[in-house]
Enzyme design. Structure first.
Site, short mmCIF file in Angstrom:
data_model
loop_
_atom_site.label_atom_id
_atom_site.label_comp_id
_atom_site.label_asym_id
_atom_site.label_seq_id
_atom_site.Cartn_x
_atom_site.Cartn_y
_atom_site.Cartn_z
CB CYS A 34 14.29 6.53 9.54
SG CYS A 34 15.09 8.10 9.14
N GLY A 50 -0.97 5.40 -0.45
CA GLY A 50 -0.42 4.09 -0.21
C GLY A 50 -1.46 2.99 -0.41
N GLY A 81 10.49 2.32 12.04
CA GLY A 81 11.70 1.53 11.99
C GLY A 81 12.41 1.47 10.66
CG HIS A 101 -0.83 4.64 7.41
ND1 HIS A 101 -1.35 5.91 7.55
CD2 HIS A 101 -0.91 4.33 6.11
CE1 HIS A 101 -1.72 6.35 6.35
NE2 HIS A 101 -1.47 5.41 5.47
#
Length: 581
Positions: free
Chosen positions: A417, A52, A415, A220
């Site tokens: 999904c 990422g 938050g 993260h």
């Protein structure tokens, strides 16, 4: 309110900025791949990493002579897709006859996507090895379990040491992979932060007060191992909390690497993004002094800088590498020591000790880029109209359930999904016209590509691998086989076996597997879709009594009172399909 600069398409714009500053690097814009072609590339393993964005200068900033050959970037805090990674592999393998080594950080999405890319590369005849790195001691053995340690700043020692070895020593792919694993086995890192990072485009979220900080926070924004209050001085933080976690051999949960008197130790002080250079240098000297006074350790090399960030995280991490243990484990190699490889020249922008190169950027053959249109064996007769009907019904049910799934994920995850699953489902419906109708195997192959493209992240990787396994199962049934319950049940069992190659999650770990495996096994046994959906529902509901062992929910202190949102999402989709059947 926390302010931050907003930039259009920040990840791609940043990569363009990197290659503008270092013109010997090449950017493949369509796949966010940055690479170089080393001198004598045919005789050298291609070393690729990635993950990422949001950790700059990692990963693309470590592409350079004596370091990485290429890097693949996802969006902020999200793994790149398998398609991006395989395109990077193909470009670099074109220049190398020694194979490709993938250095992967131990996060679920990265492991899934890089693992699948490695498998696909081998299927294309490219000799490929995958090494997963984990150096964080905040996640001890009892909490990390099968997941293992998270990968943080220590990963950069693997990039630099293996990169120098590949650049300057005769080697094989196996030797390079073994070296990467040995370095990882001798690394320990822990971070600390005053607050969470501000993610562009998202509201700032943090429960820390002015009098609190977090020890062991992930890169993260994952929770750390402990909240410290009041905030200690840098000296007390390092002396009482950081160094004991790295060096205390009596802490069996975190004593990953022994450090003995006389060992050559390398120190890295890494800025998570929000610490000033002045304070970072002071932190470095404080750590050096305490290593000497408390543990009689004098680092043989010390590195300081902003090398692996958590965007603008207001913290730092401390990494120790036991170079002596790494040296002793590598007897028979041609180089003198690990330290020699750290000292080897590099022009990688992110490494603190480097030199700039003005070599002309390499070109690449655009035909190498994978567009997801490769063909598969046609197999399995099916009714496309019927297929579309129950697919749309499943997606509609999923869309209706999205608010509930999102609510669950705000409690145990980040938050997203619900929206992630809906994006994948709607991507399928929107692109149903592009799905082949001549055979089920061809349809599933295209669906796997669409799911990864539109869903992304860990969920996209999991479902894409599962559907790929389902496609393989259909092909195994034979070209002219009518796909009935019996044939489908065998294909589903094959799909689950393929998925289990890339995740250690099993029933009881509070993941989507708690719904998926019962569904597959019940359908294989009874070939009754309604009974299989009921089994999946019961499995999903059971996750509300289990602690998560995988994914970001596994780092939450208490998740046993909340059902896994991914498992609930799968069941909602299956219920929609059931209604159409």
């Amino acid at each position: 309110m926390v302010k931050s600069f907003e930039v259009d398409n920040p990840v791609l714009t940043a990569l363009h900025g990197l290659v503008a500053t270092y013109p010997h690097l090449t950017l493949v814009e369509s796949d966010k791949v940055v690479f170089r072609v080393p001198e004598g590339a045919k005789d050298k393993v291609a070393l690729i990493s990635g993950g990422g964005a949001g950790h700059e200068p990692t990963h693309a900033g470590f592409v350079g002579t004596g370091c990485l050959t290429g890097a693949v970037s996802g969006e902020i805090f999200a793994s790149p897709s398998t398609k991006q990674i395989i395109n990077g592999i193909k470009i670099l393998a074109k220049n190398s006859e020694q194979g490709v080594l993938l250095i992967v950080k131990n996060y679920t999405g990265d492991v899934l996507h890089f693992g699948l890319a490695g498998e696909r590369a081998r299927a294309l005849g490219i000799d490929t090895e995958v090494v997963v790195i984990g150096d964080d001691v905040a996640v001890g053995r009892s909490k990390g379990g099968l997941v293992g340690r998270r990968a943080i700043a220590g990963t950069l020692f693997v990039h630099k040491i293996v990169g120098a070895y590949i650049e300057y020593e005769k080697h094989t792919l196996k030797q390079a992979a073994d070296l990467a694993r040995t370095i990882n086995d001798n690394l320990v890192t822990i971070g600390s932060s005053l607050d969470h990072a501000k993610v562009p485009g998202h509201a700032f979220e943090s429960k820390l007060t002015e009098q609190q900080m977090e020890l062991g926070m992930g890169i993260h924004n994952e929770p750390g191992v402990k909240i410290l209050s009041p905030v200690p001085s840098v000296s007390d933080l390092i002396k009482d909390h950081i160094l004991p976690k790295l060096l205390d051999q009596s802490d069996k949960d975190r004593a990953f690497v022994p450090f003995n008197k006389g060992d050559k130790v390398v120190l890295l002080i890494n800025n998570l993004g929000g610490v000033s250079n002045l304070i970072l240098s002071a932190i470095t000297q404080t750590a050096i002094s305490l290593l000497k006074s408390e543990y009689d350790i004098v680092p043989v090399r010390t590195y300081t800088g902003t090398v692996m960030t958590a965007l603008n995280g207001e913290g730092f991490s401390v990494t120790l590498l036991n170079a002596s243990r790494a040296d002793s484990a590598l007897k028979g190699y041609s180089f003198n020591s690990i330290v020699d490889l750290l000292d080897a020249p590099t022009d990688a922008p992110g490494w603190p000790v480097k030199k700039w190169s003005g070599d002309k950027a390499a070109s690449y053959d655009p035909s190498l880029l994978e567009e997801g249109g490769e063909s598969v064996t046609a197999a399995g007769k099916f009714d496309p109209a019927y297929f579309k009907k129950f697919l749309e019904a499943g997606v509609n049910k999923l869309v209706a359930a999205e608010p509930h799934i999102t609510e669950l994920d705000t409690l145990v995850g980040d938050g997203d999904c619900g929206t992630t699953l809906v994006s994948g489902g709607e991507g399928l419906v929107k692109n149903f016209g592009s799905i082949p109708t001549s055979s089920l195997s061809e349809a599933l192959h295209k669906i796997s590509d669409l799911v990864e493209t539109y869903m992304g992240g860990t969920s996209g990787g999991l479902y894409s691998i599962f559907i790929t396994g389902l496609c393989d199962g259909v092909i195994s049934a034979g070209a002219d086989t009518e796909i009935d319950q019996a044939a489908l049940s065998k294909a589903l069992v094959n799909a689950l076996e393929v998925l289990y190659k890339y995740t250690n999650a099993r029933p009881g770990d509070s993941t989507v597997i708690d719904a998926l495996e019962p569904f597959v096994k019940e359908f294989a046994s009874s070939q009754d879709f309604s009974k299989a959906v009921k089994a999946a529902d019961e499995g999903a509901q059971s996750t509300g009594k289990l602690d998560a062992k995988f994914g970001r929910a596994s780092y939450v202190g208490e998740s046993s009172s909340v059902a896994d949102p991914g498992a609930i999402g799968l069941v909602e989709f299956l219920k929609g399909v059931q209604s159409a059947l």
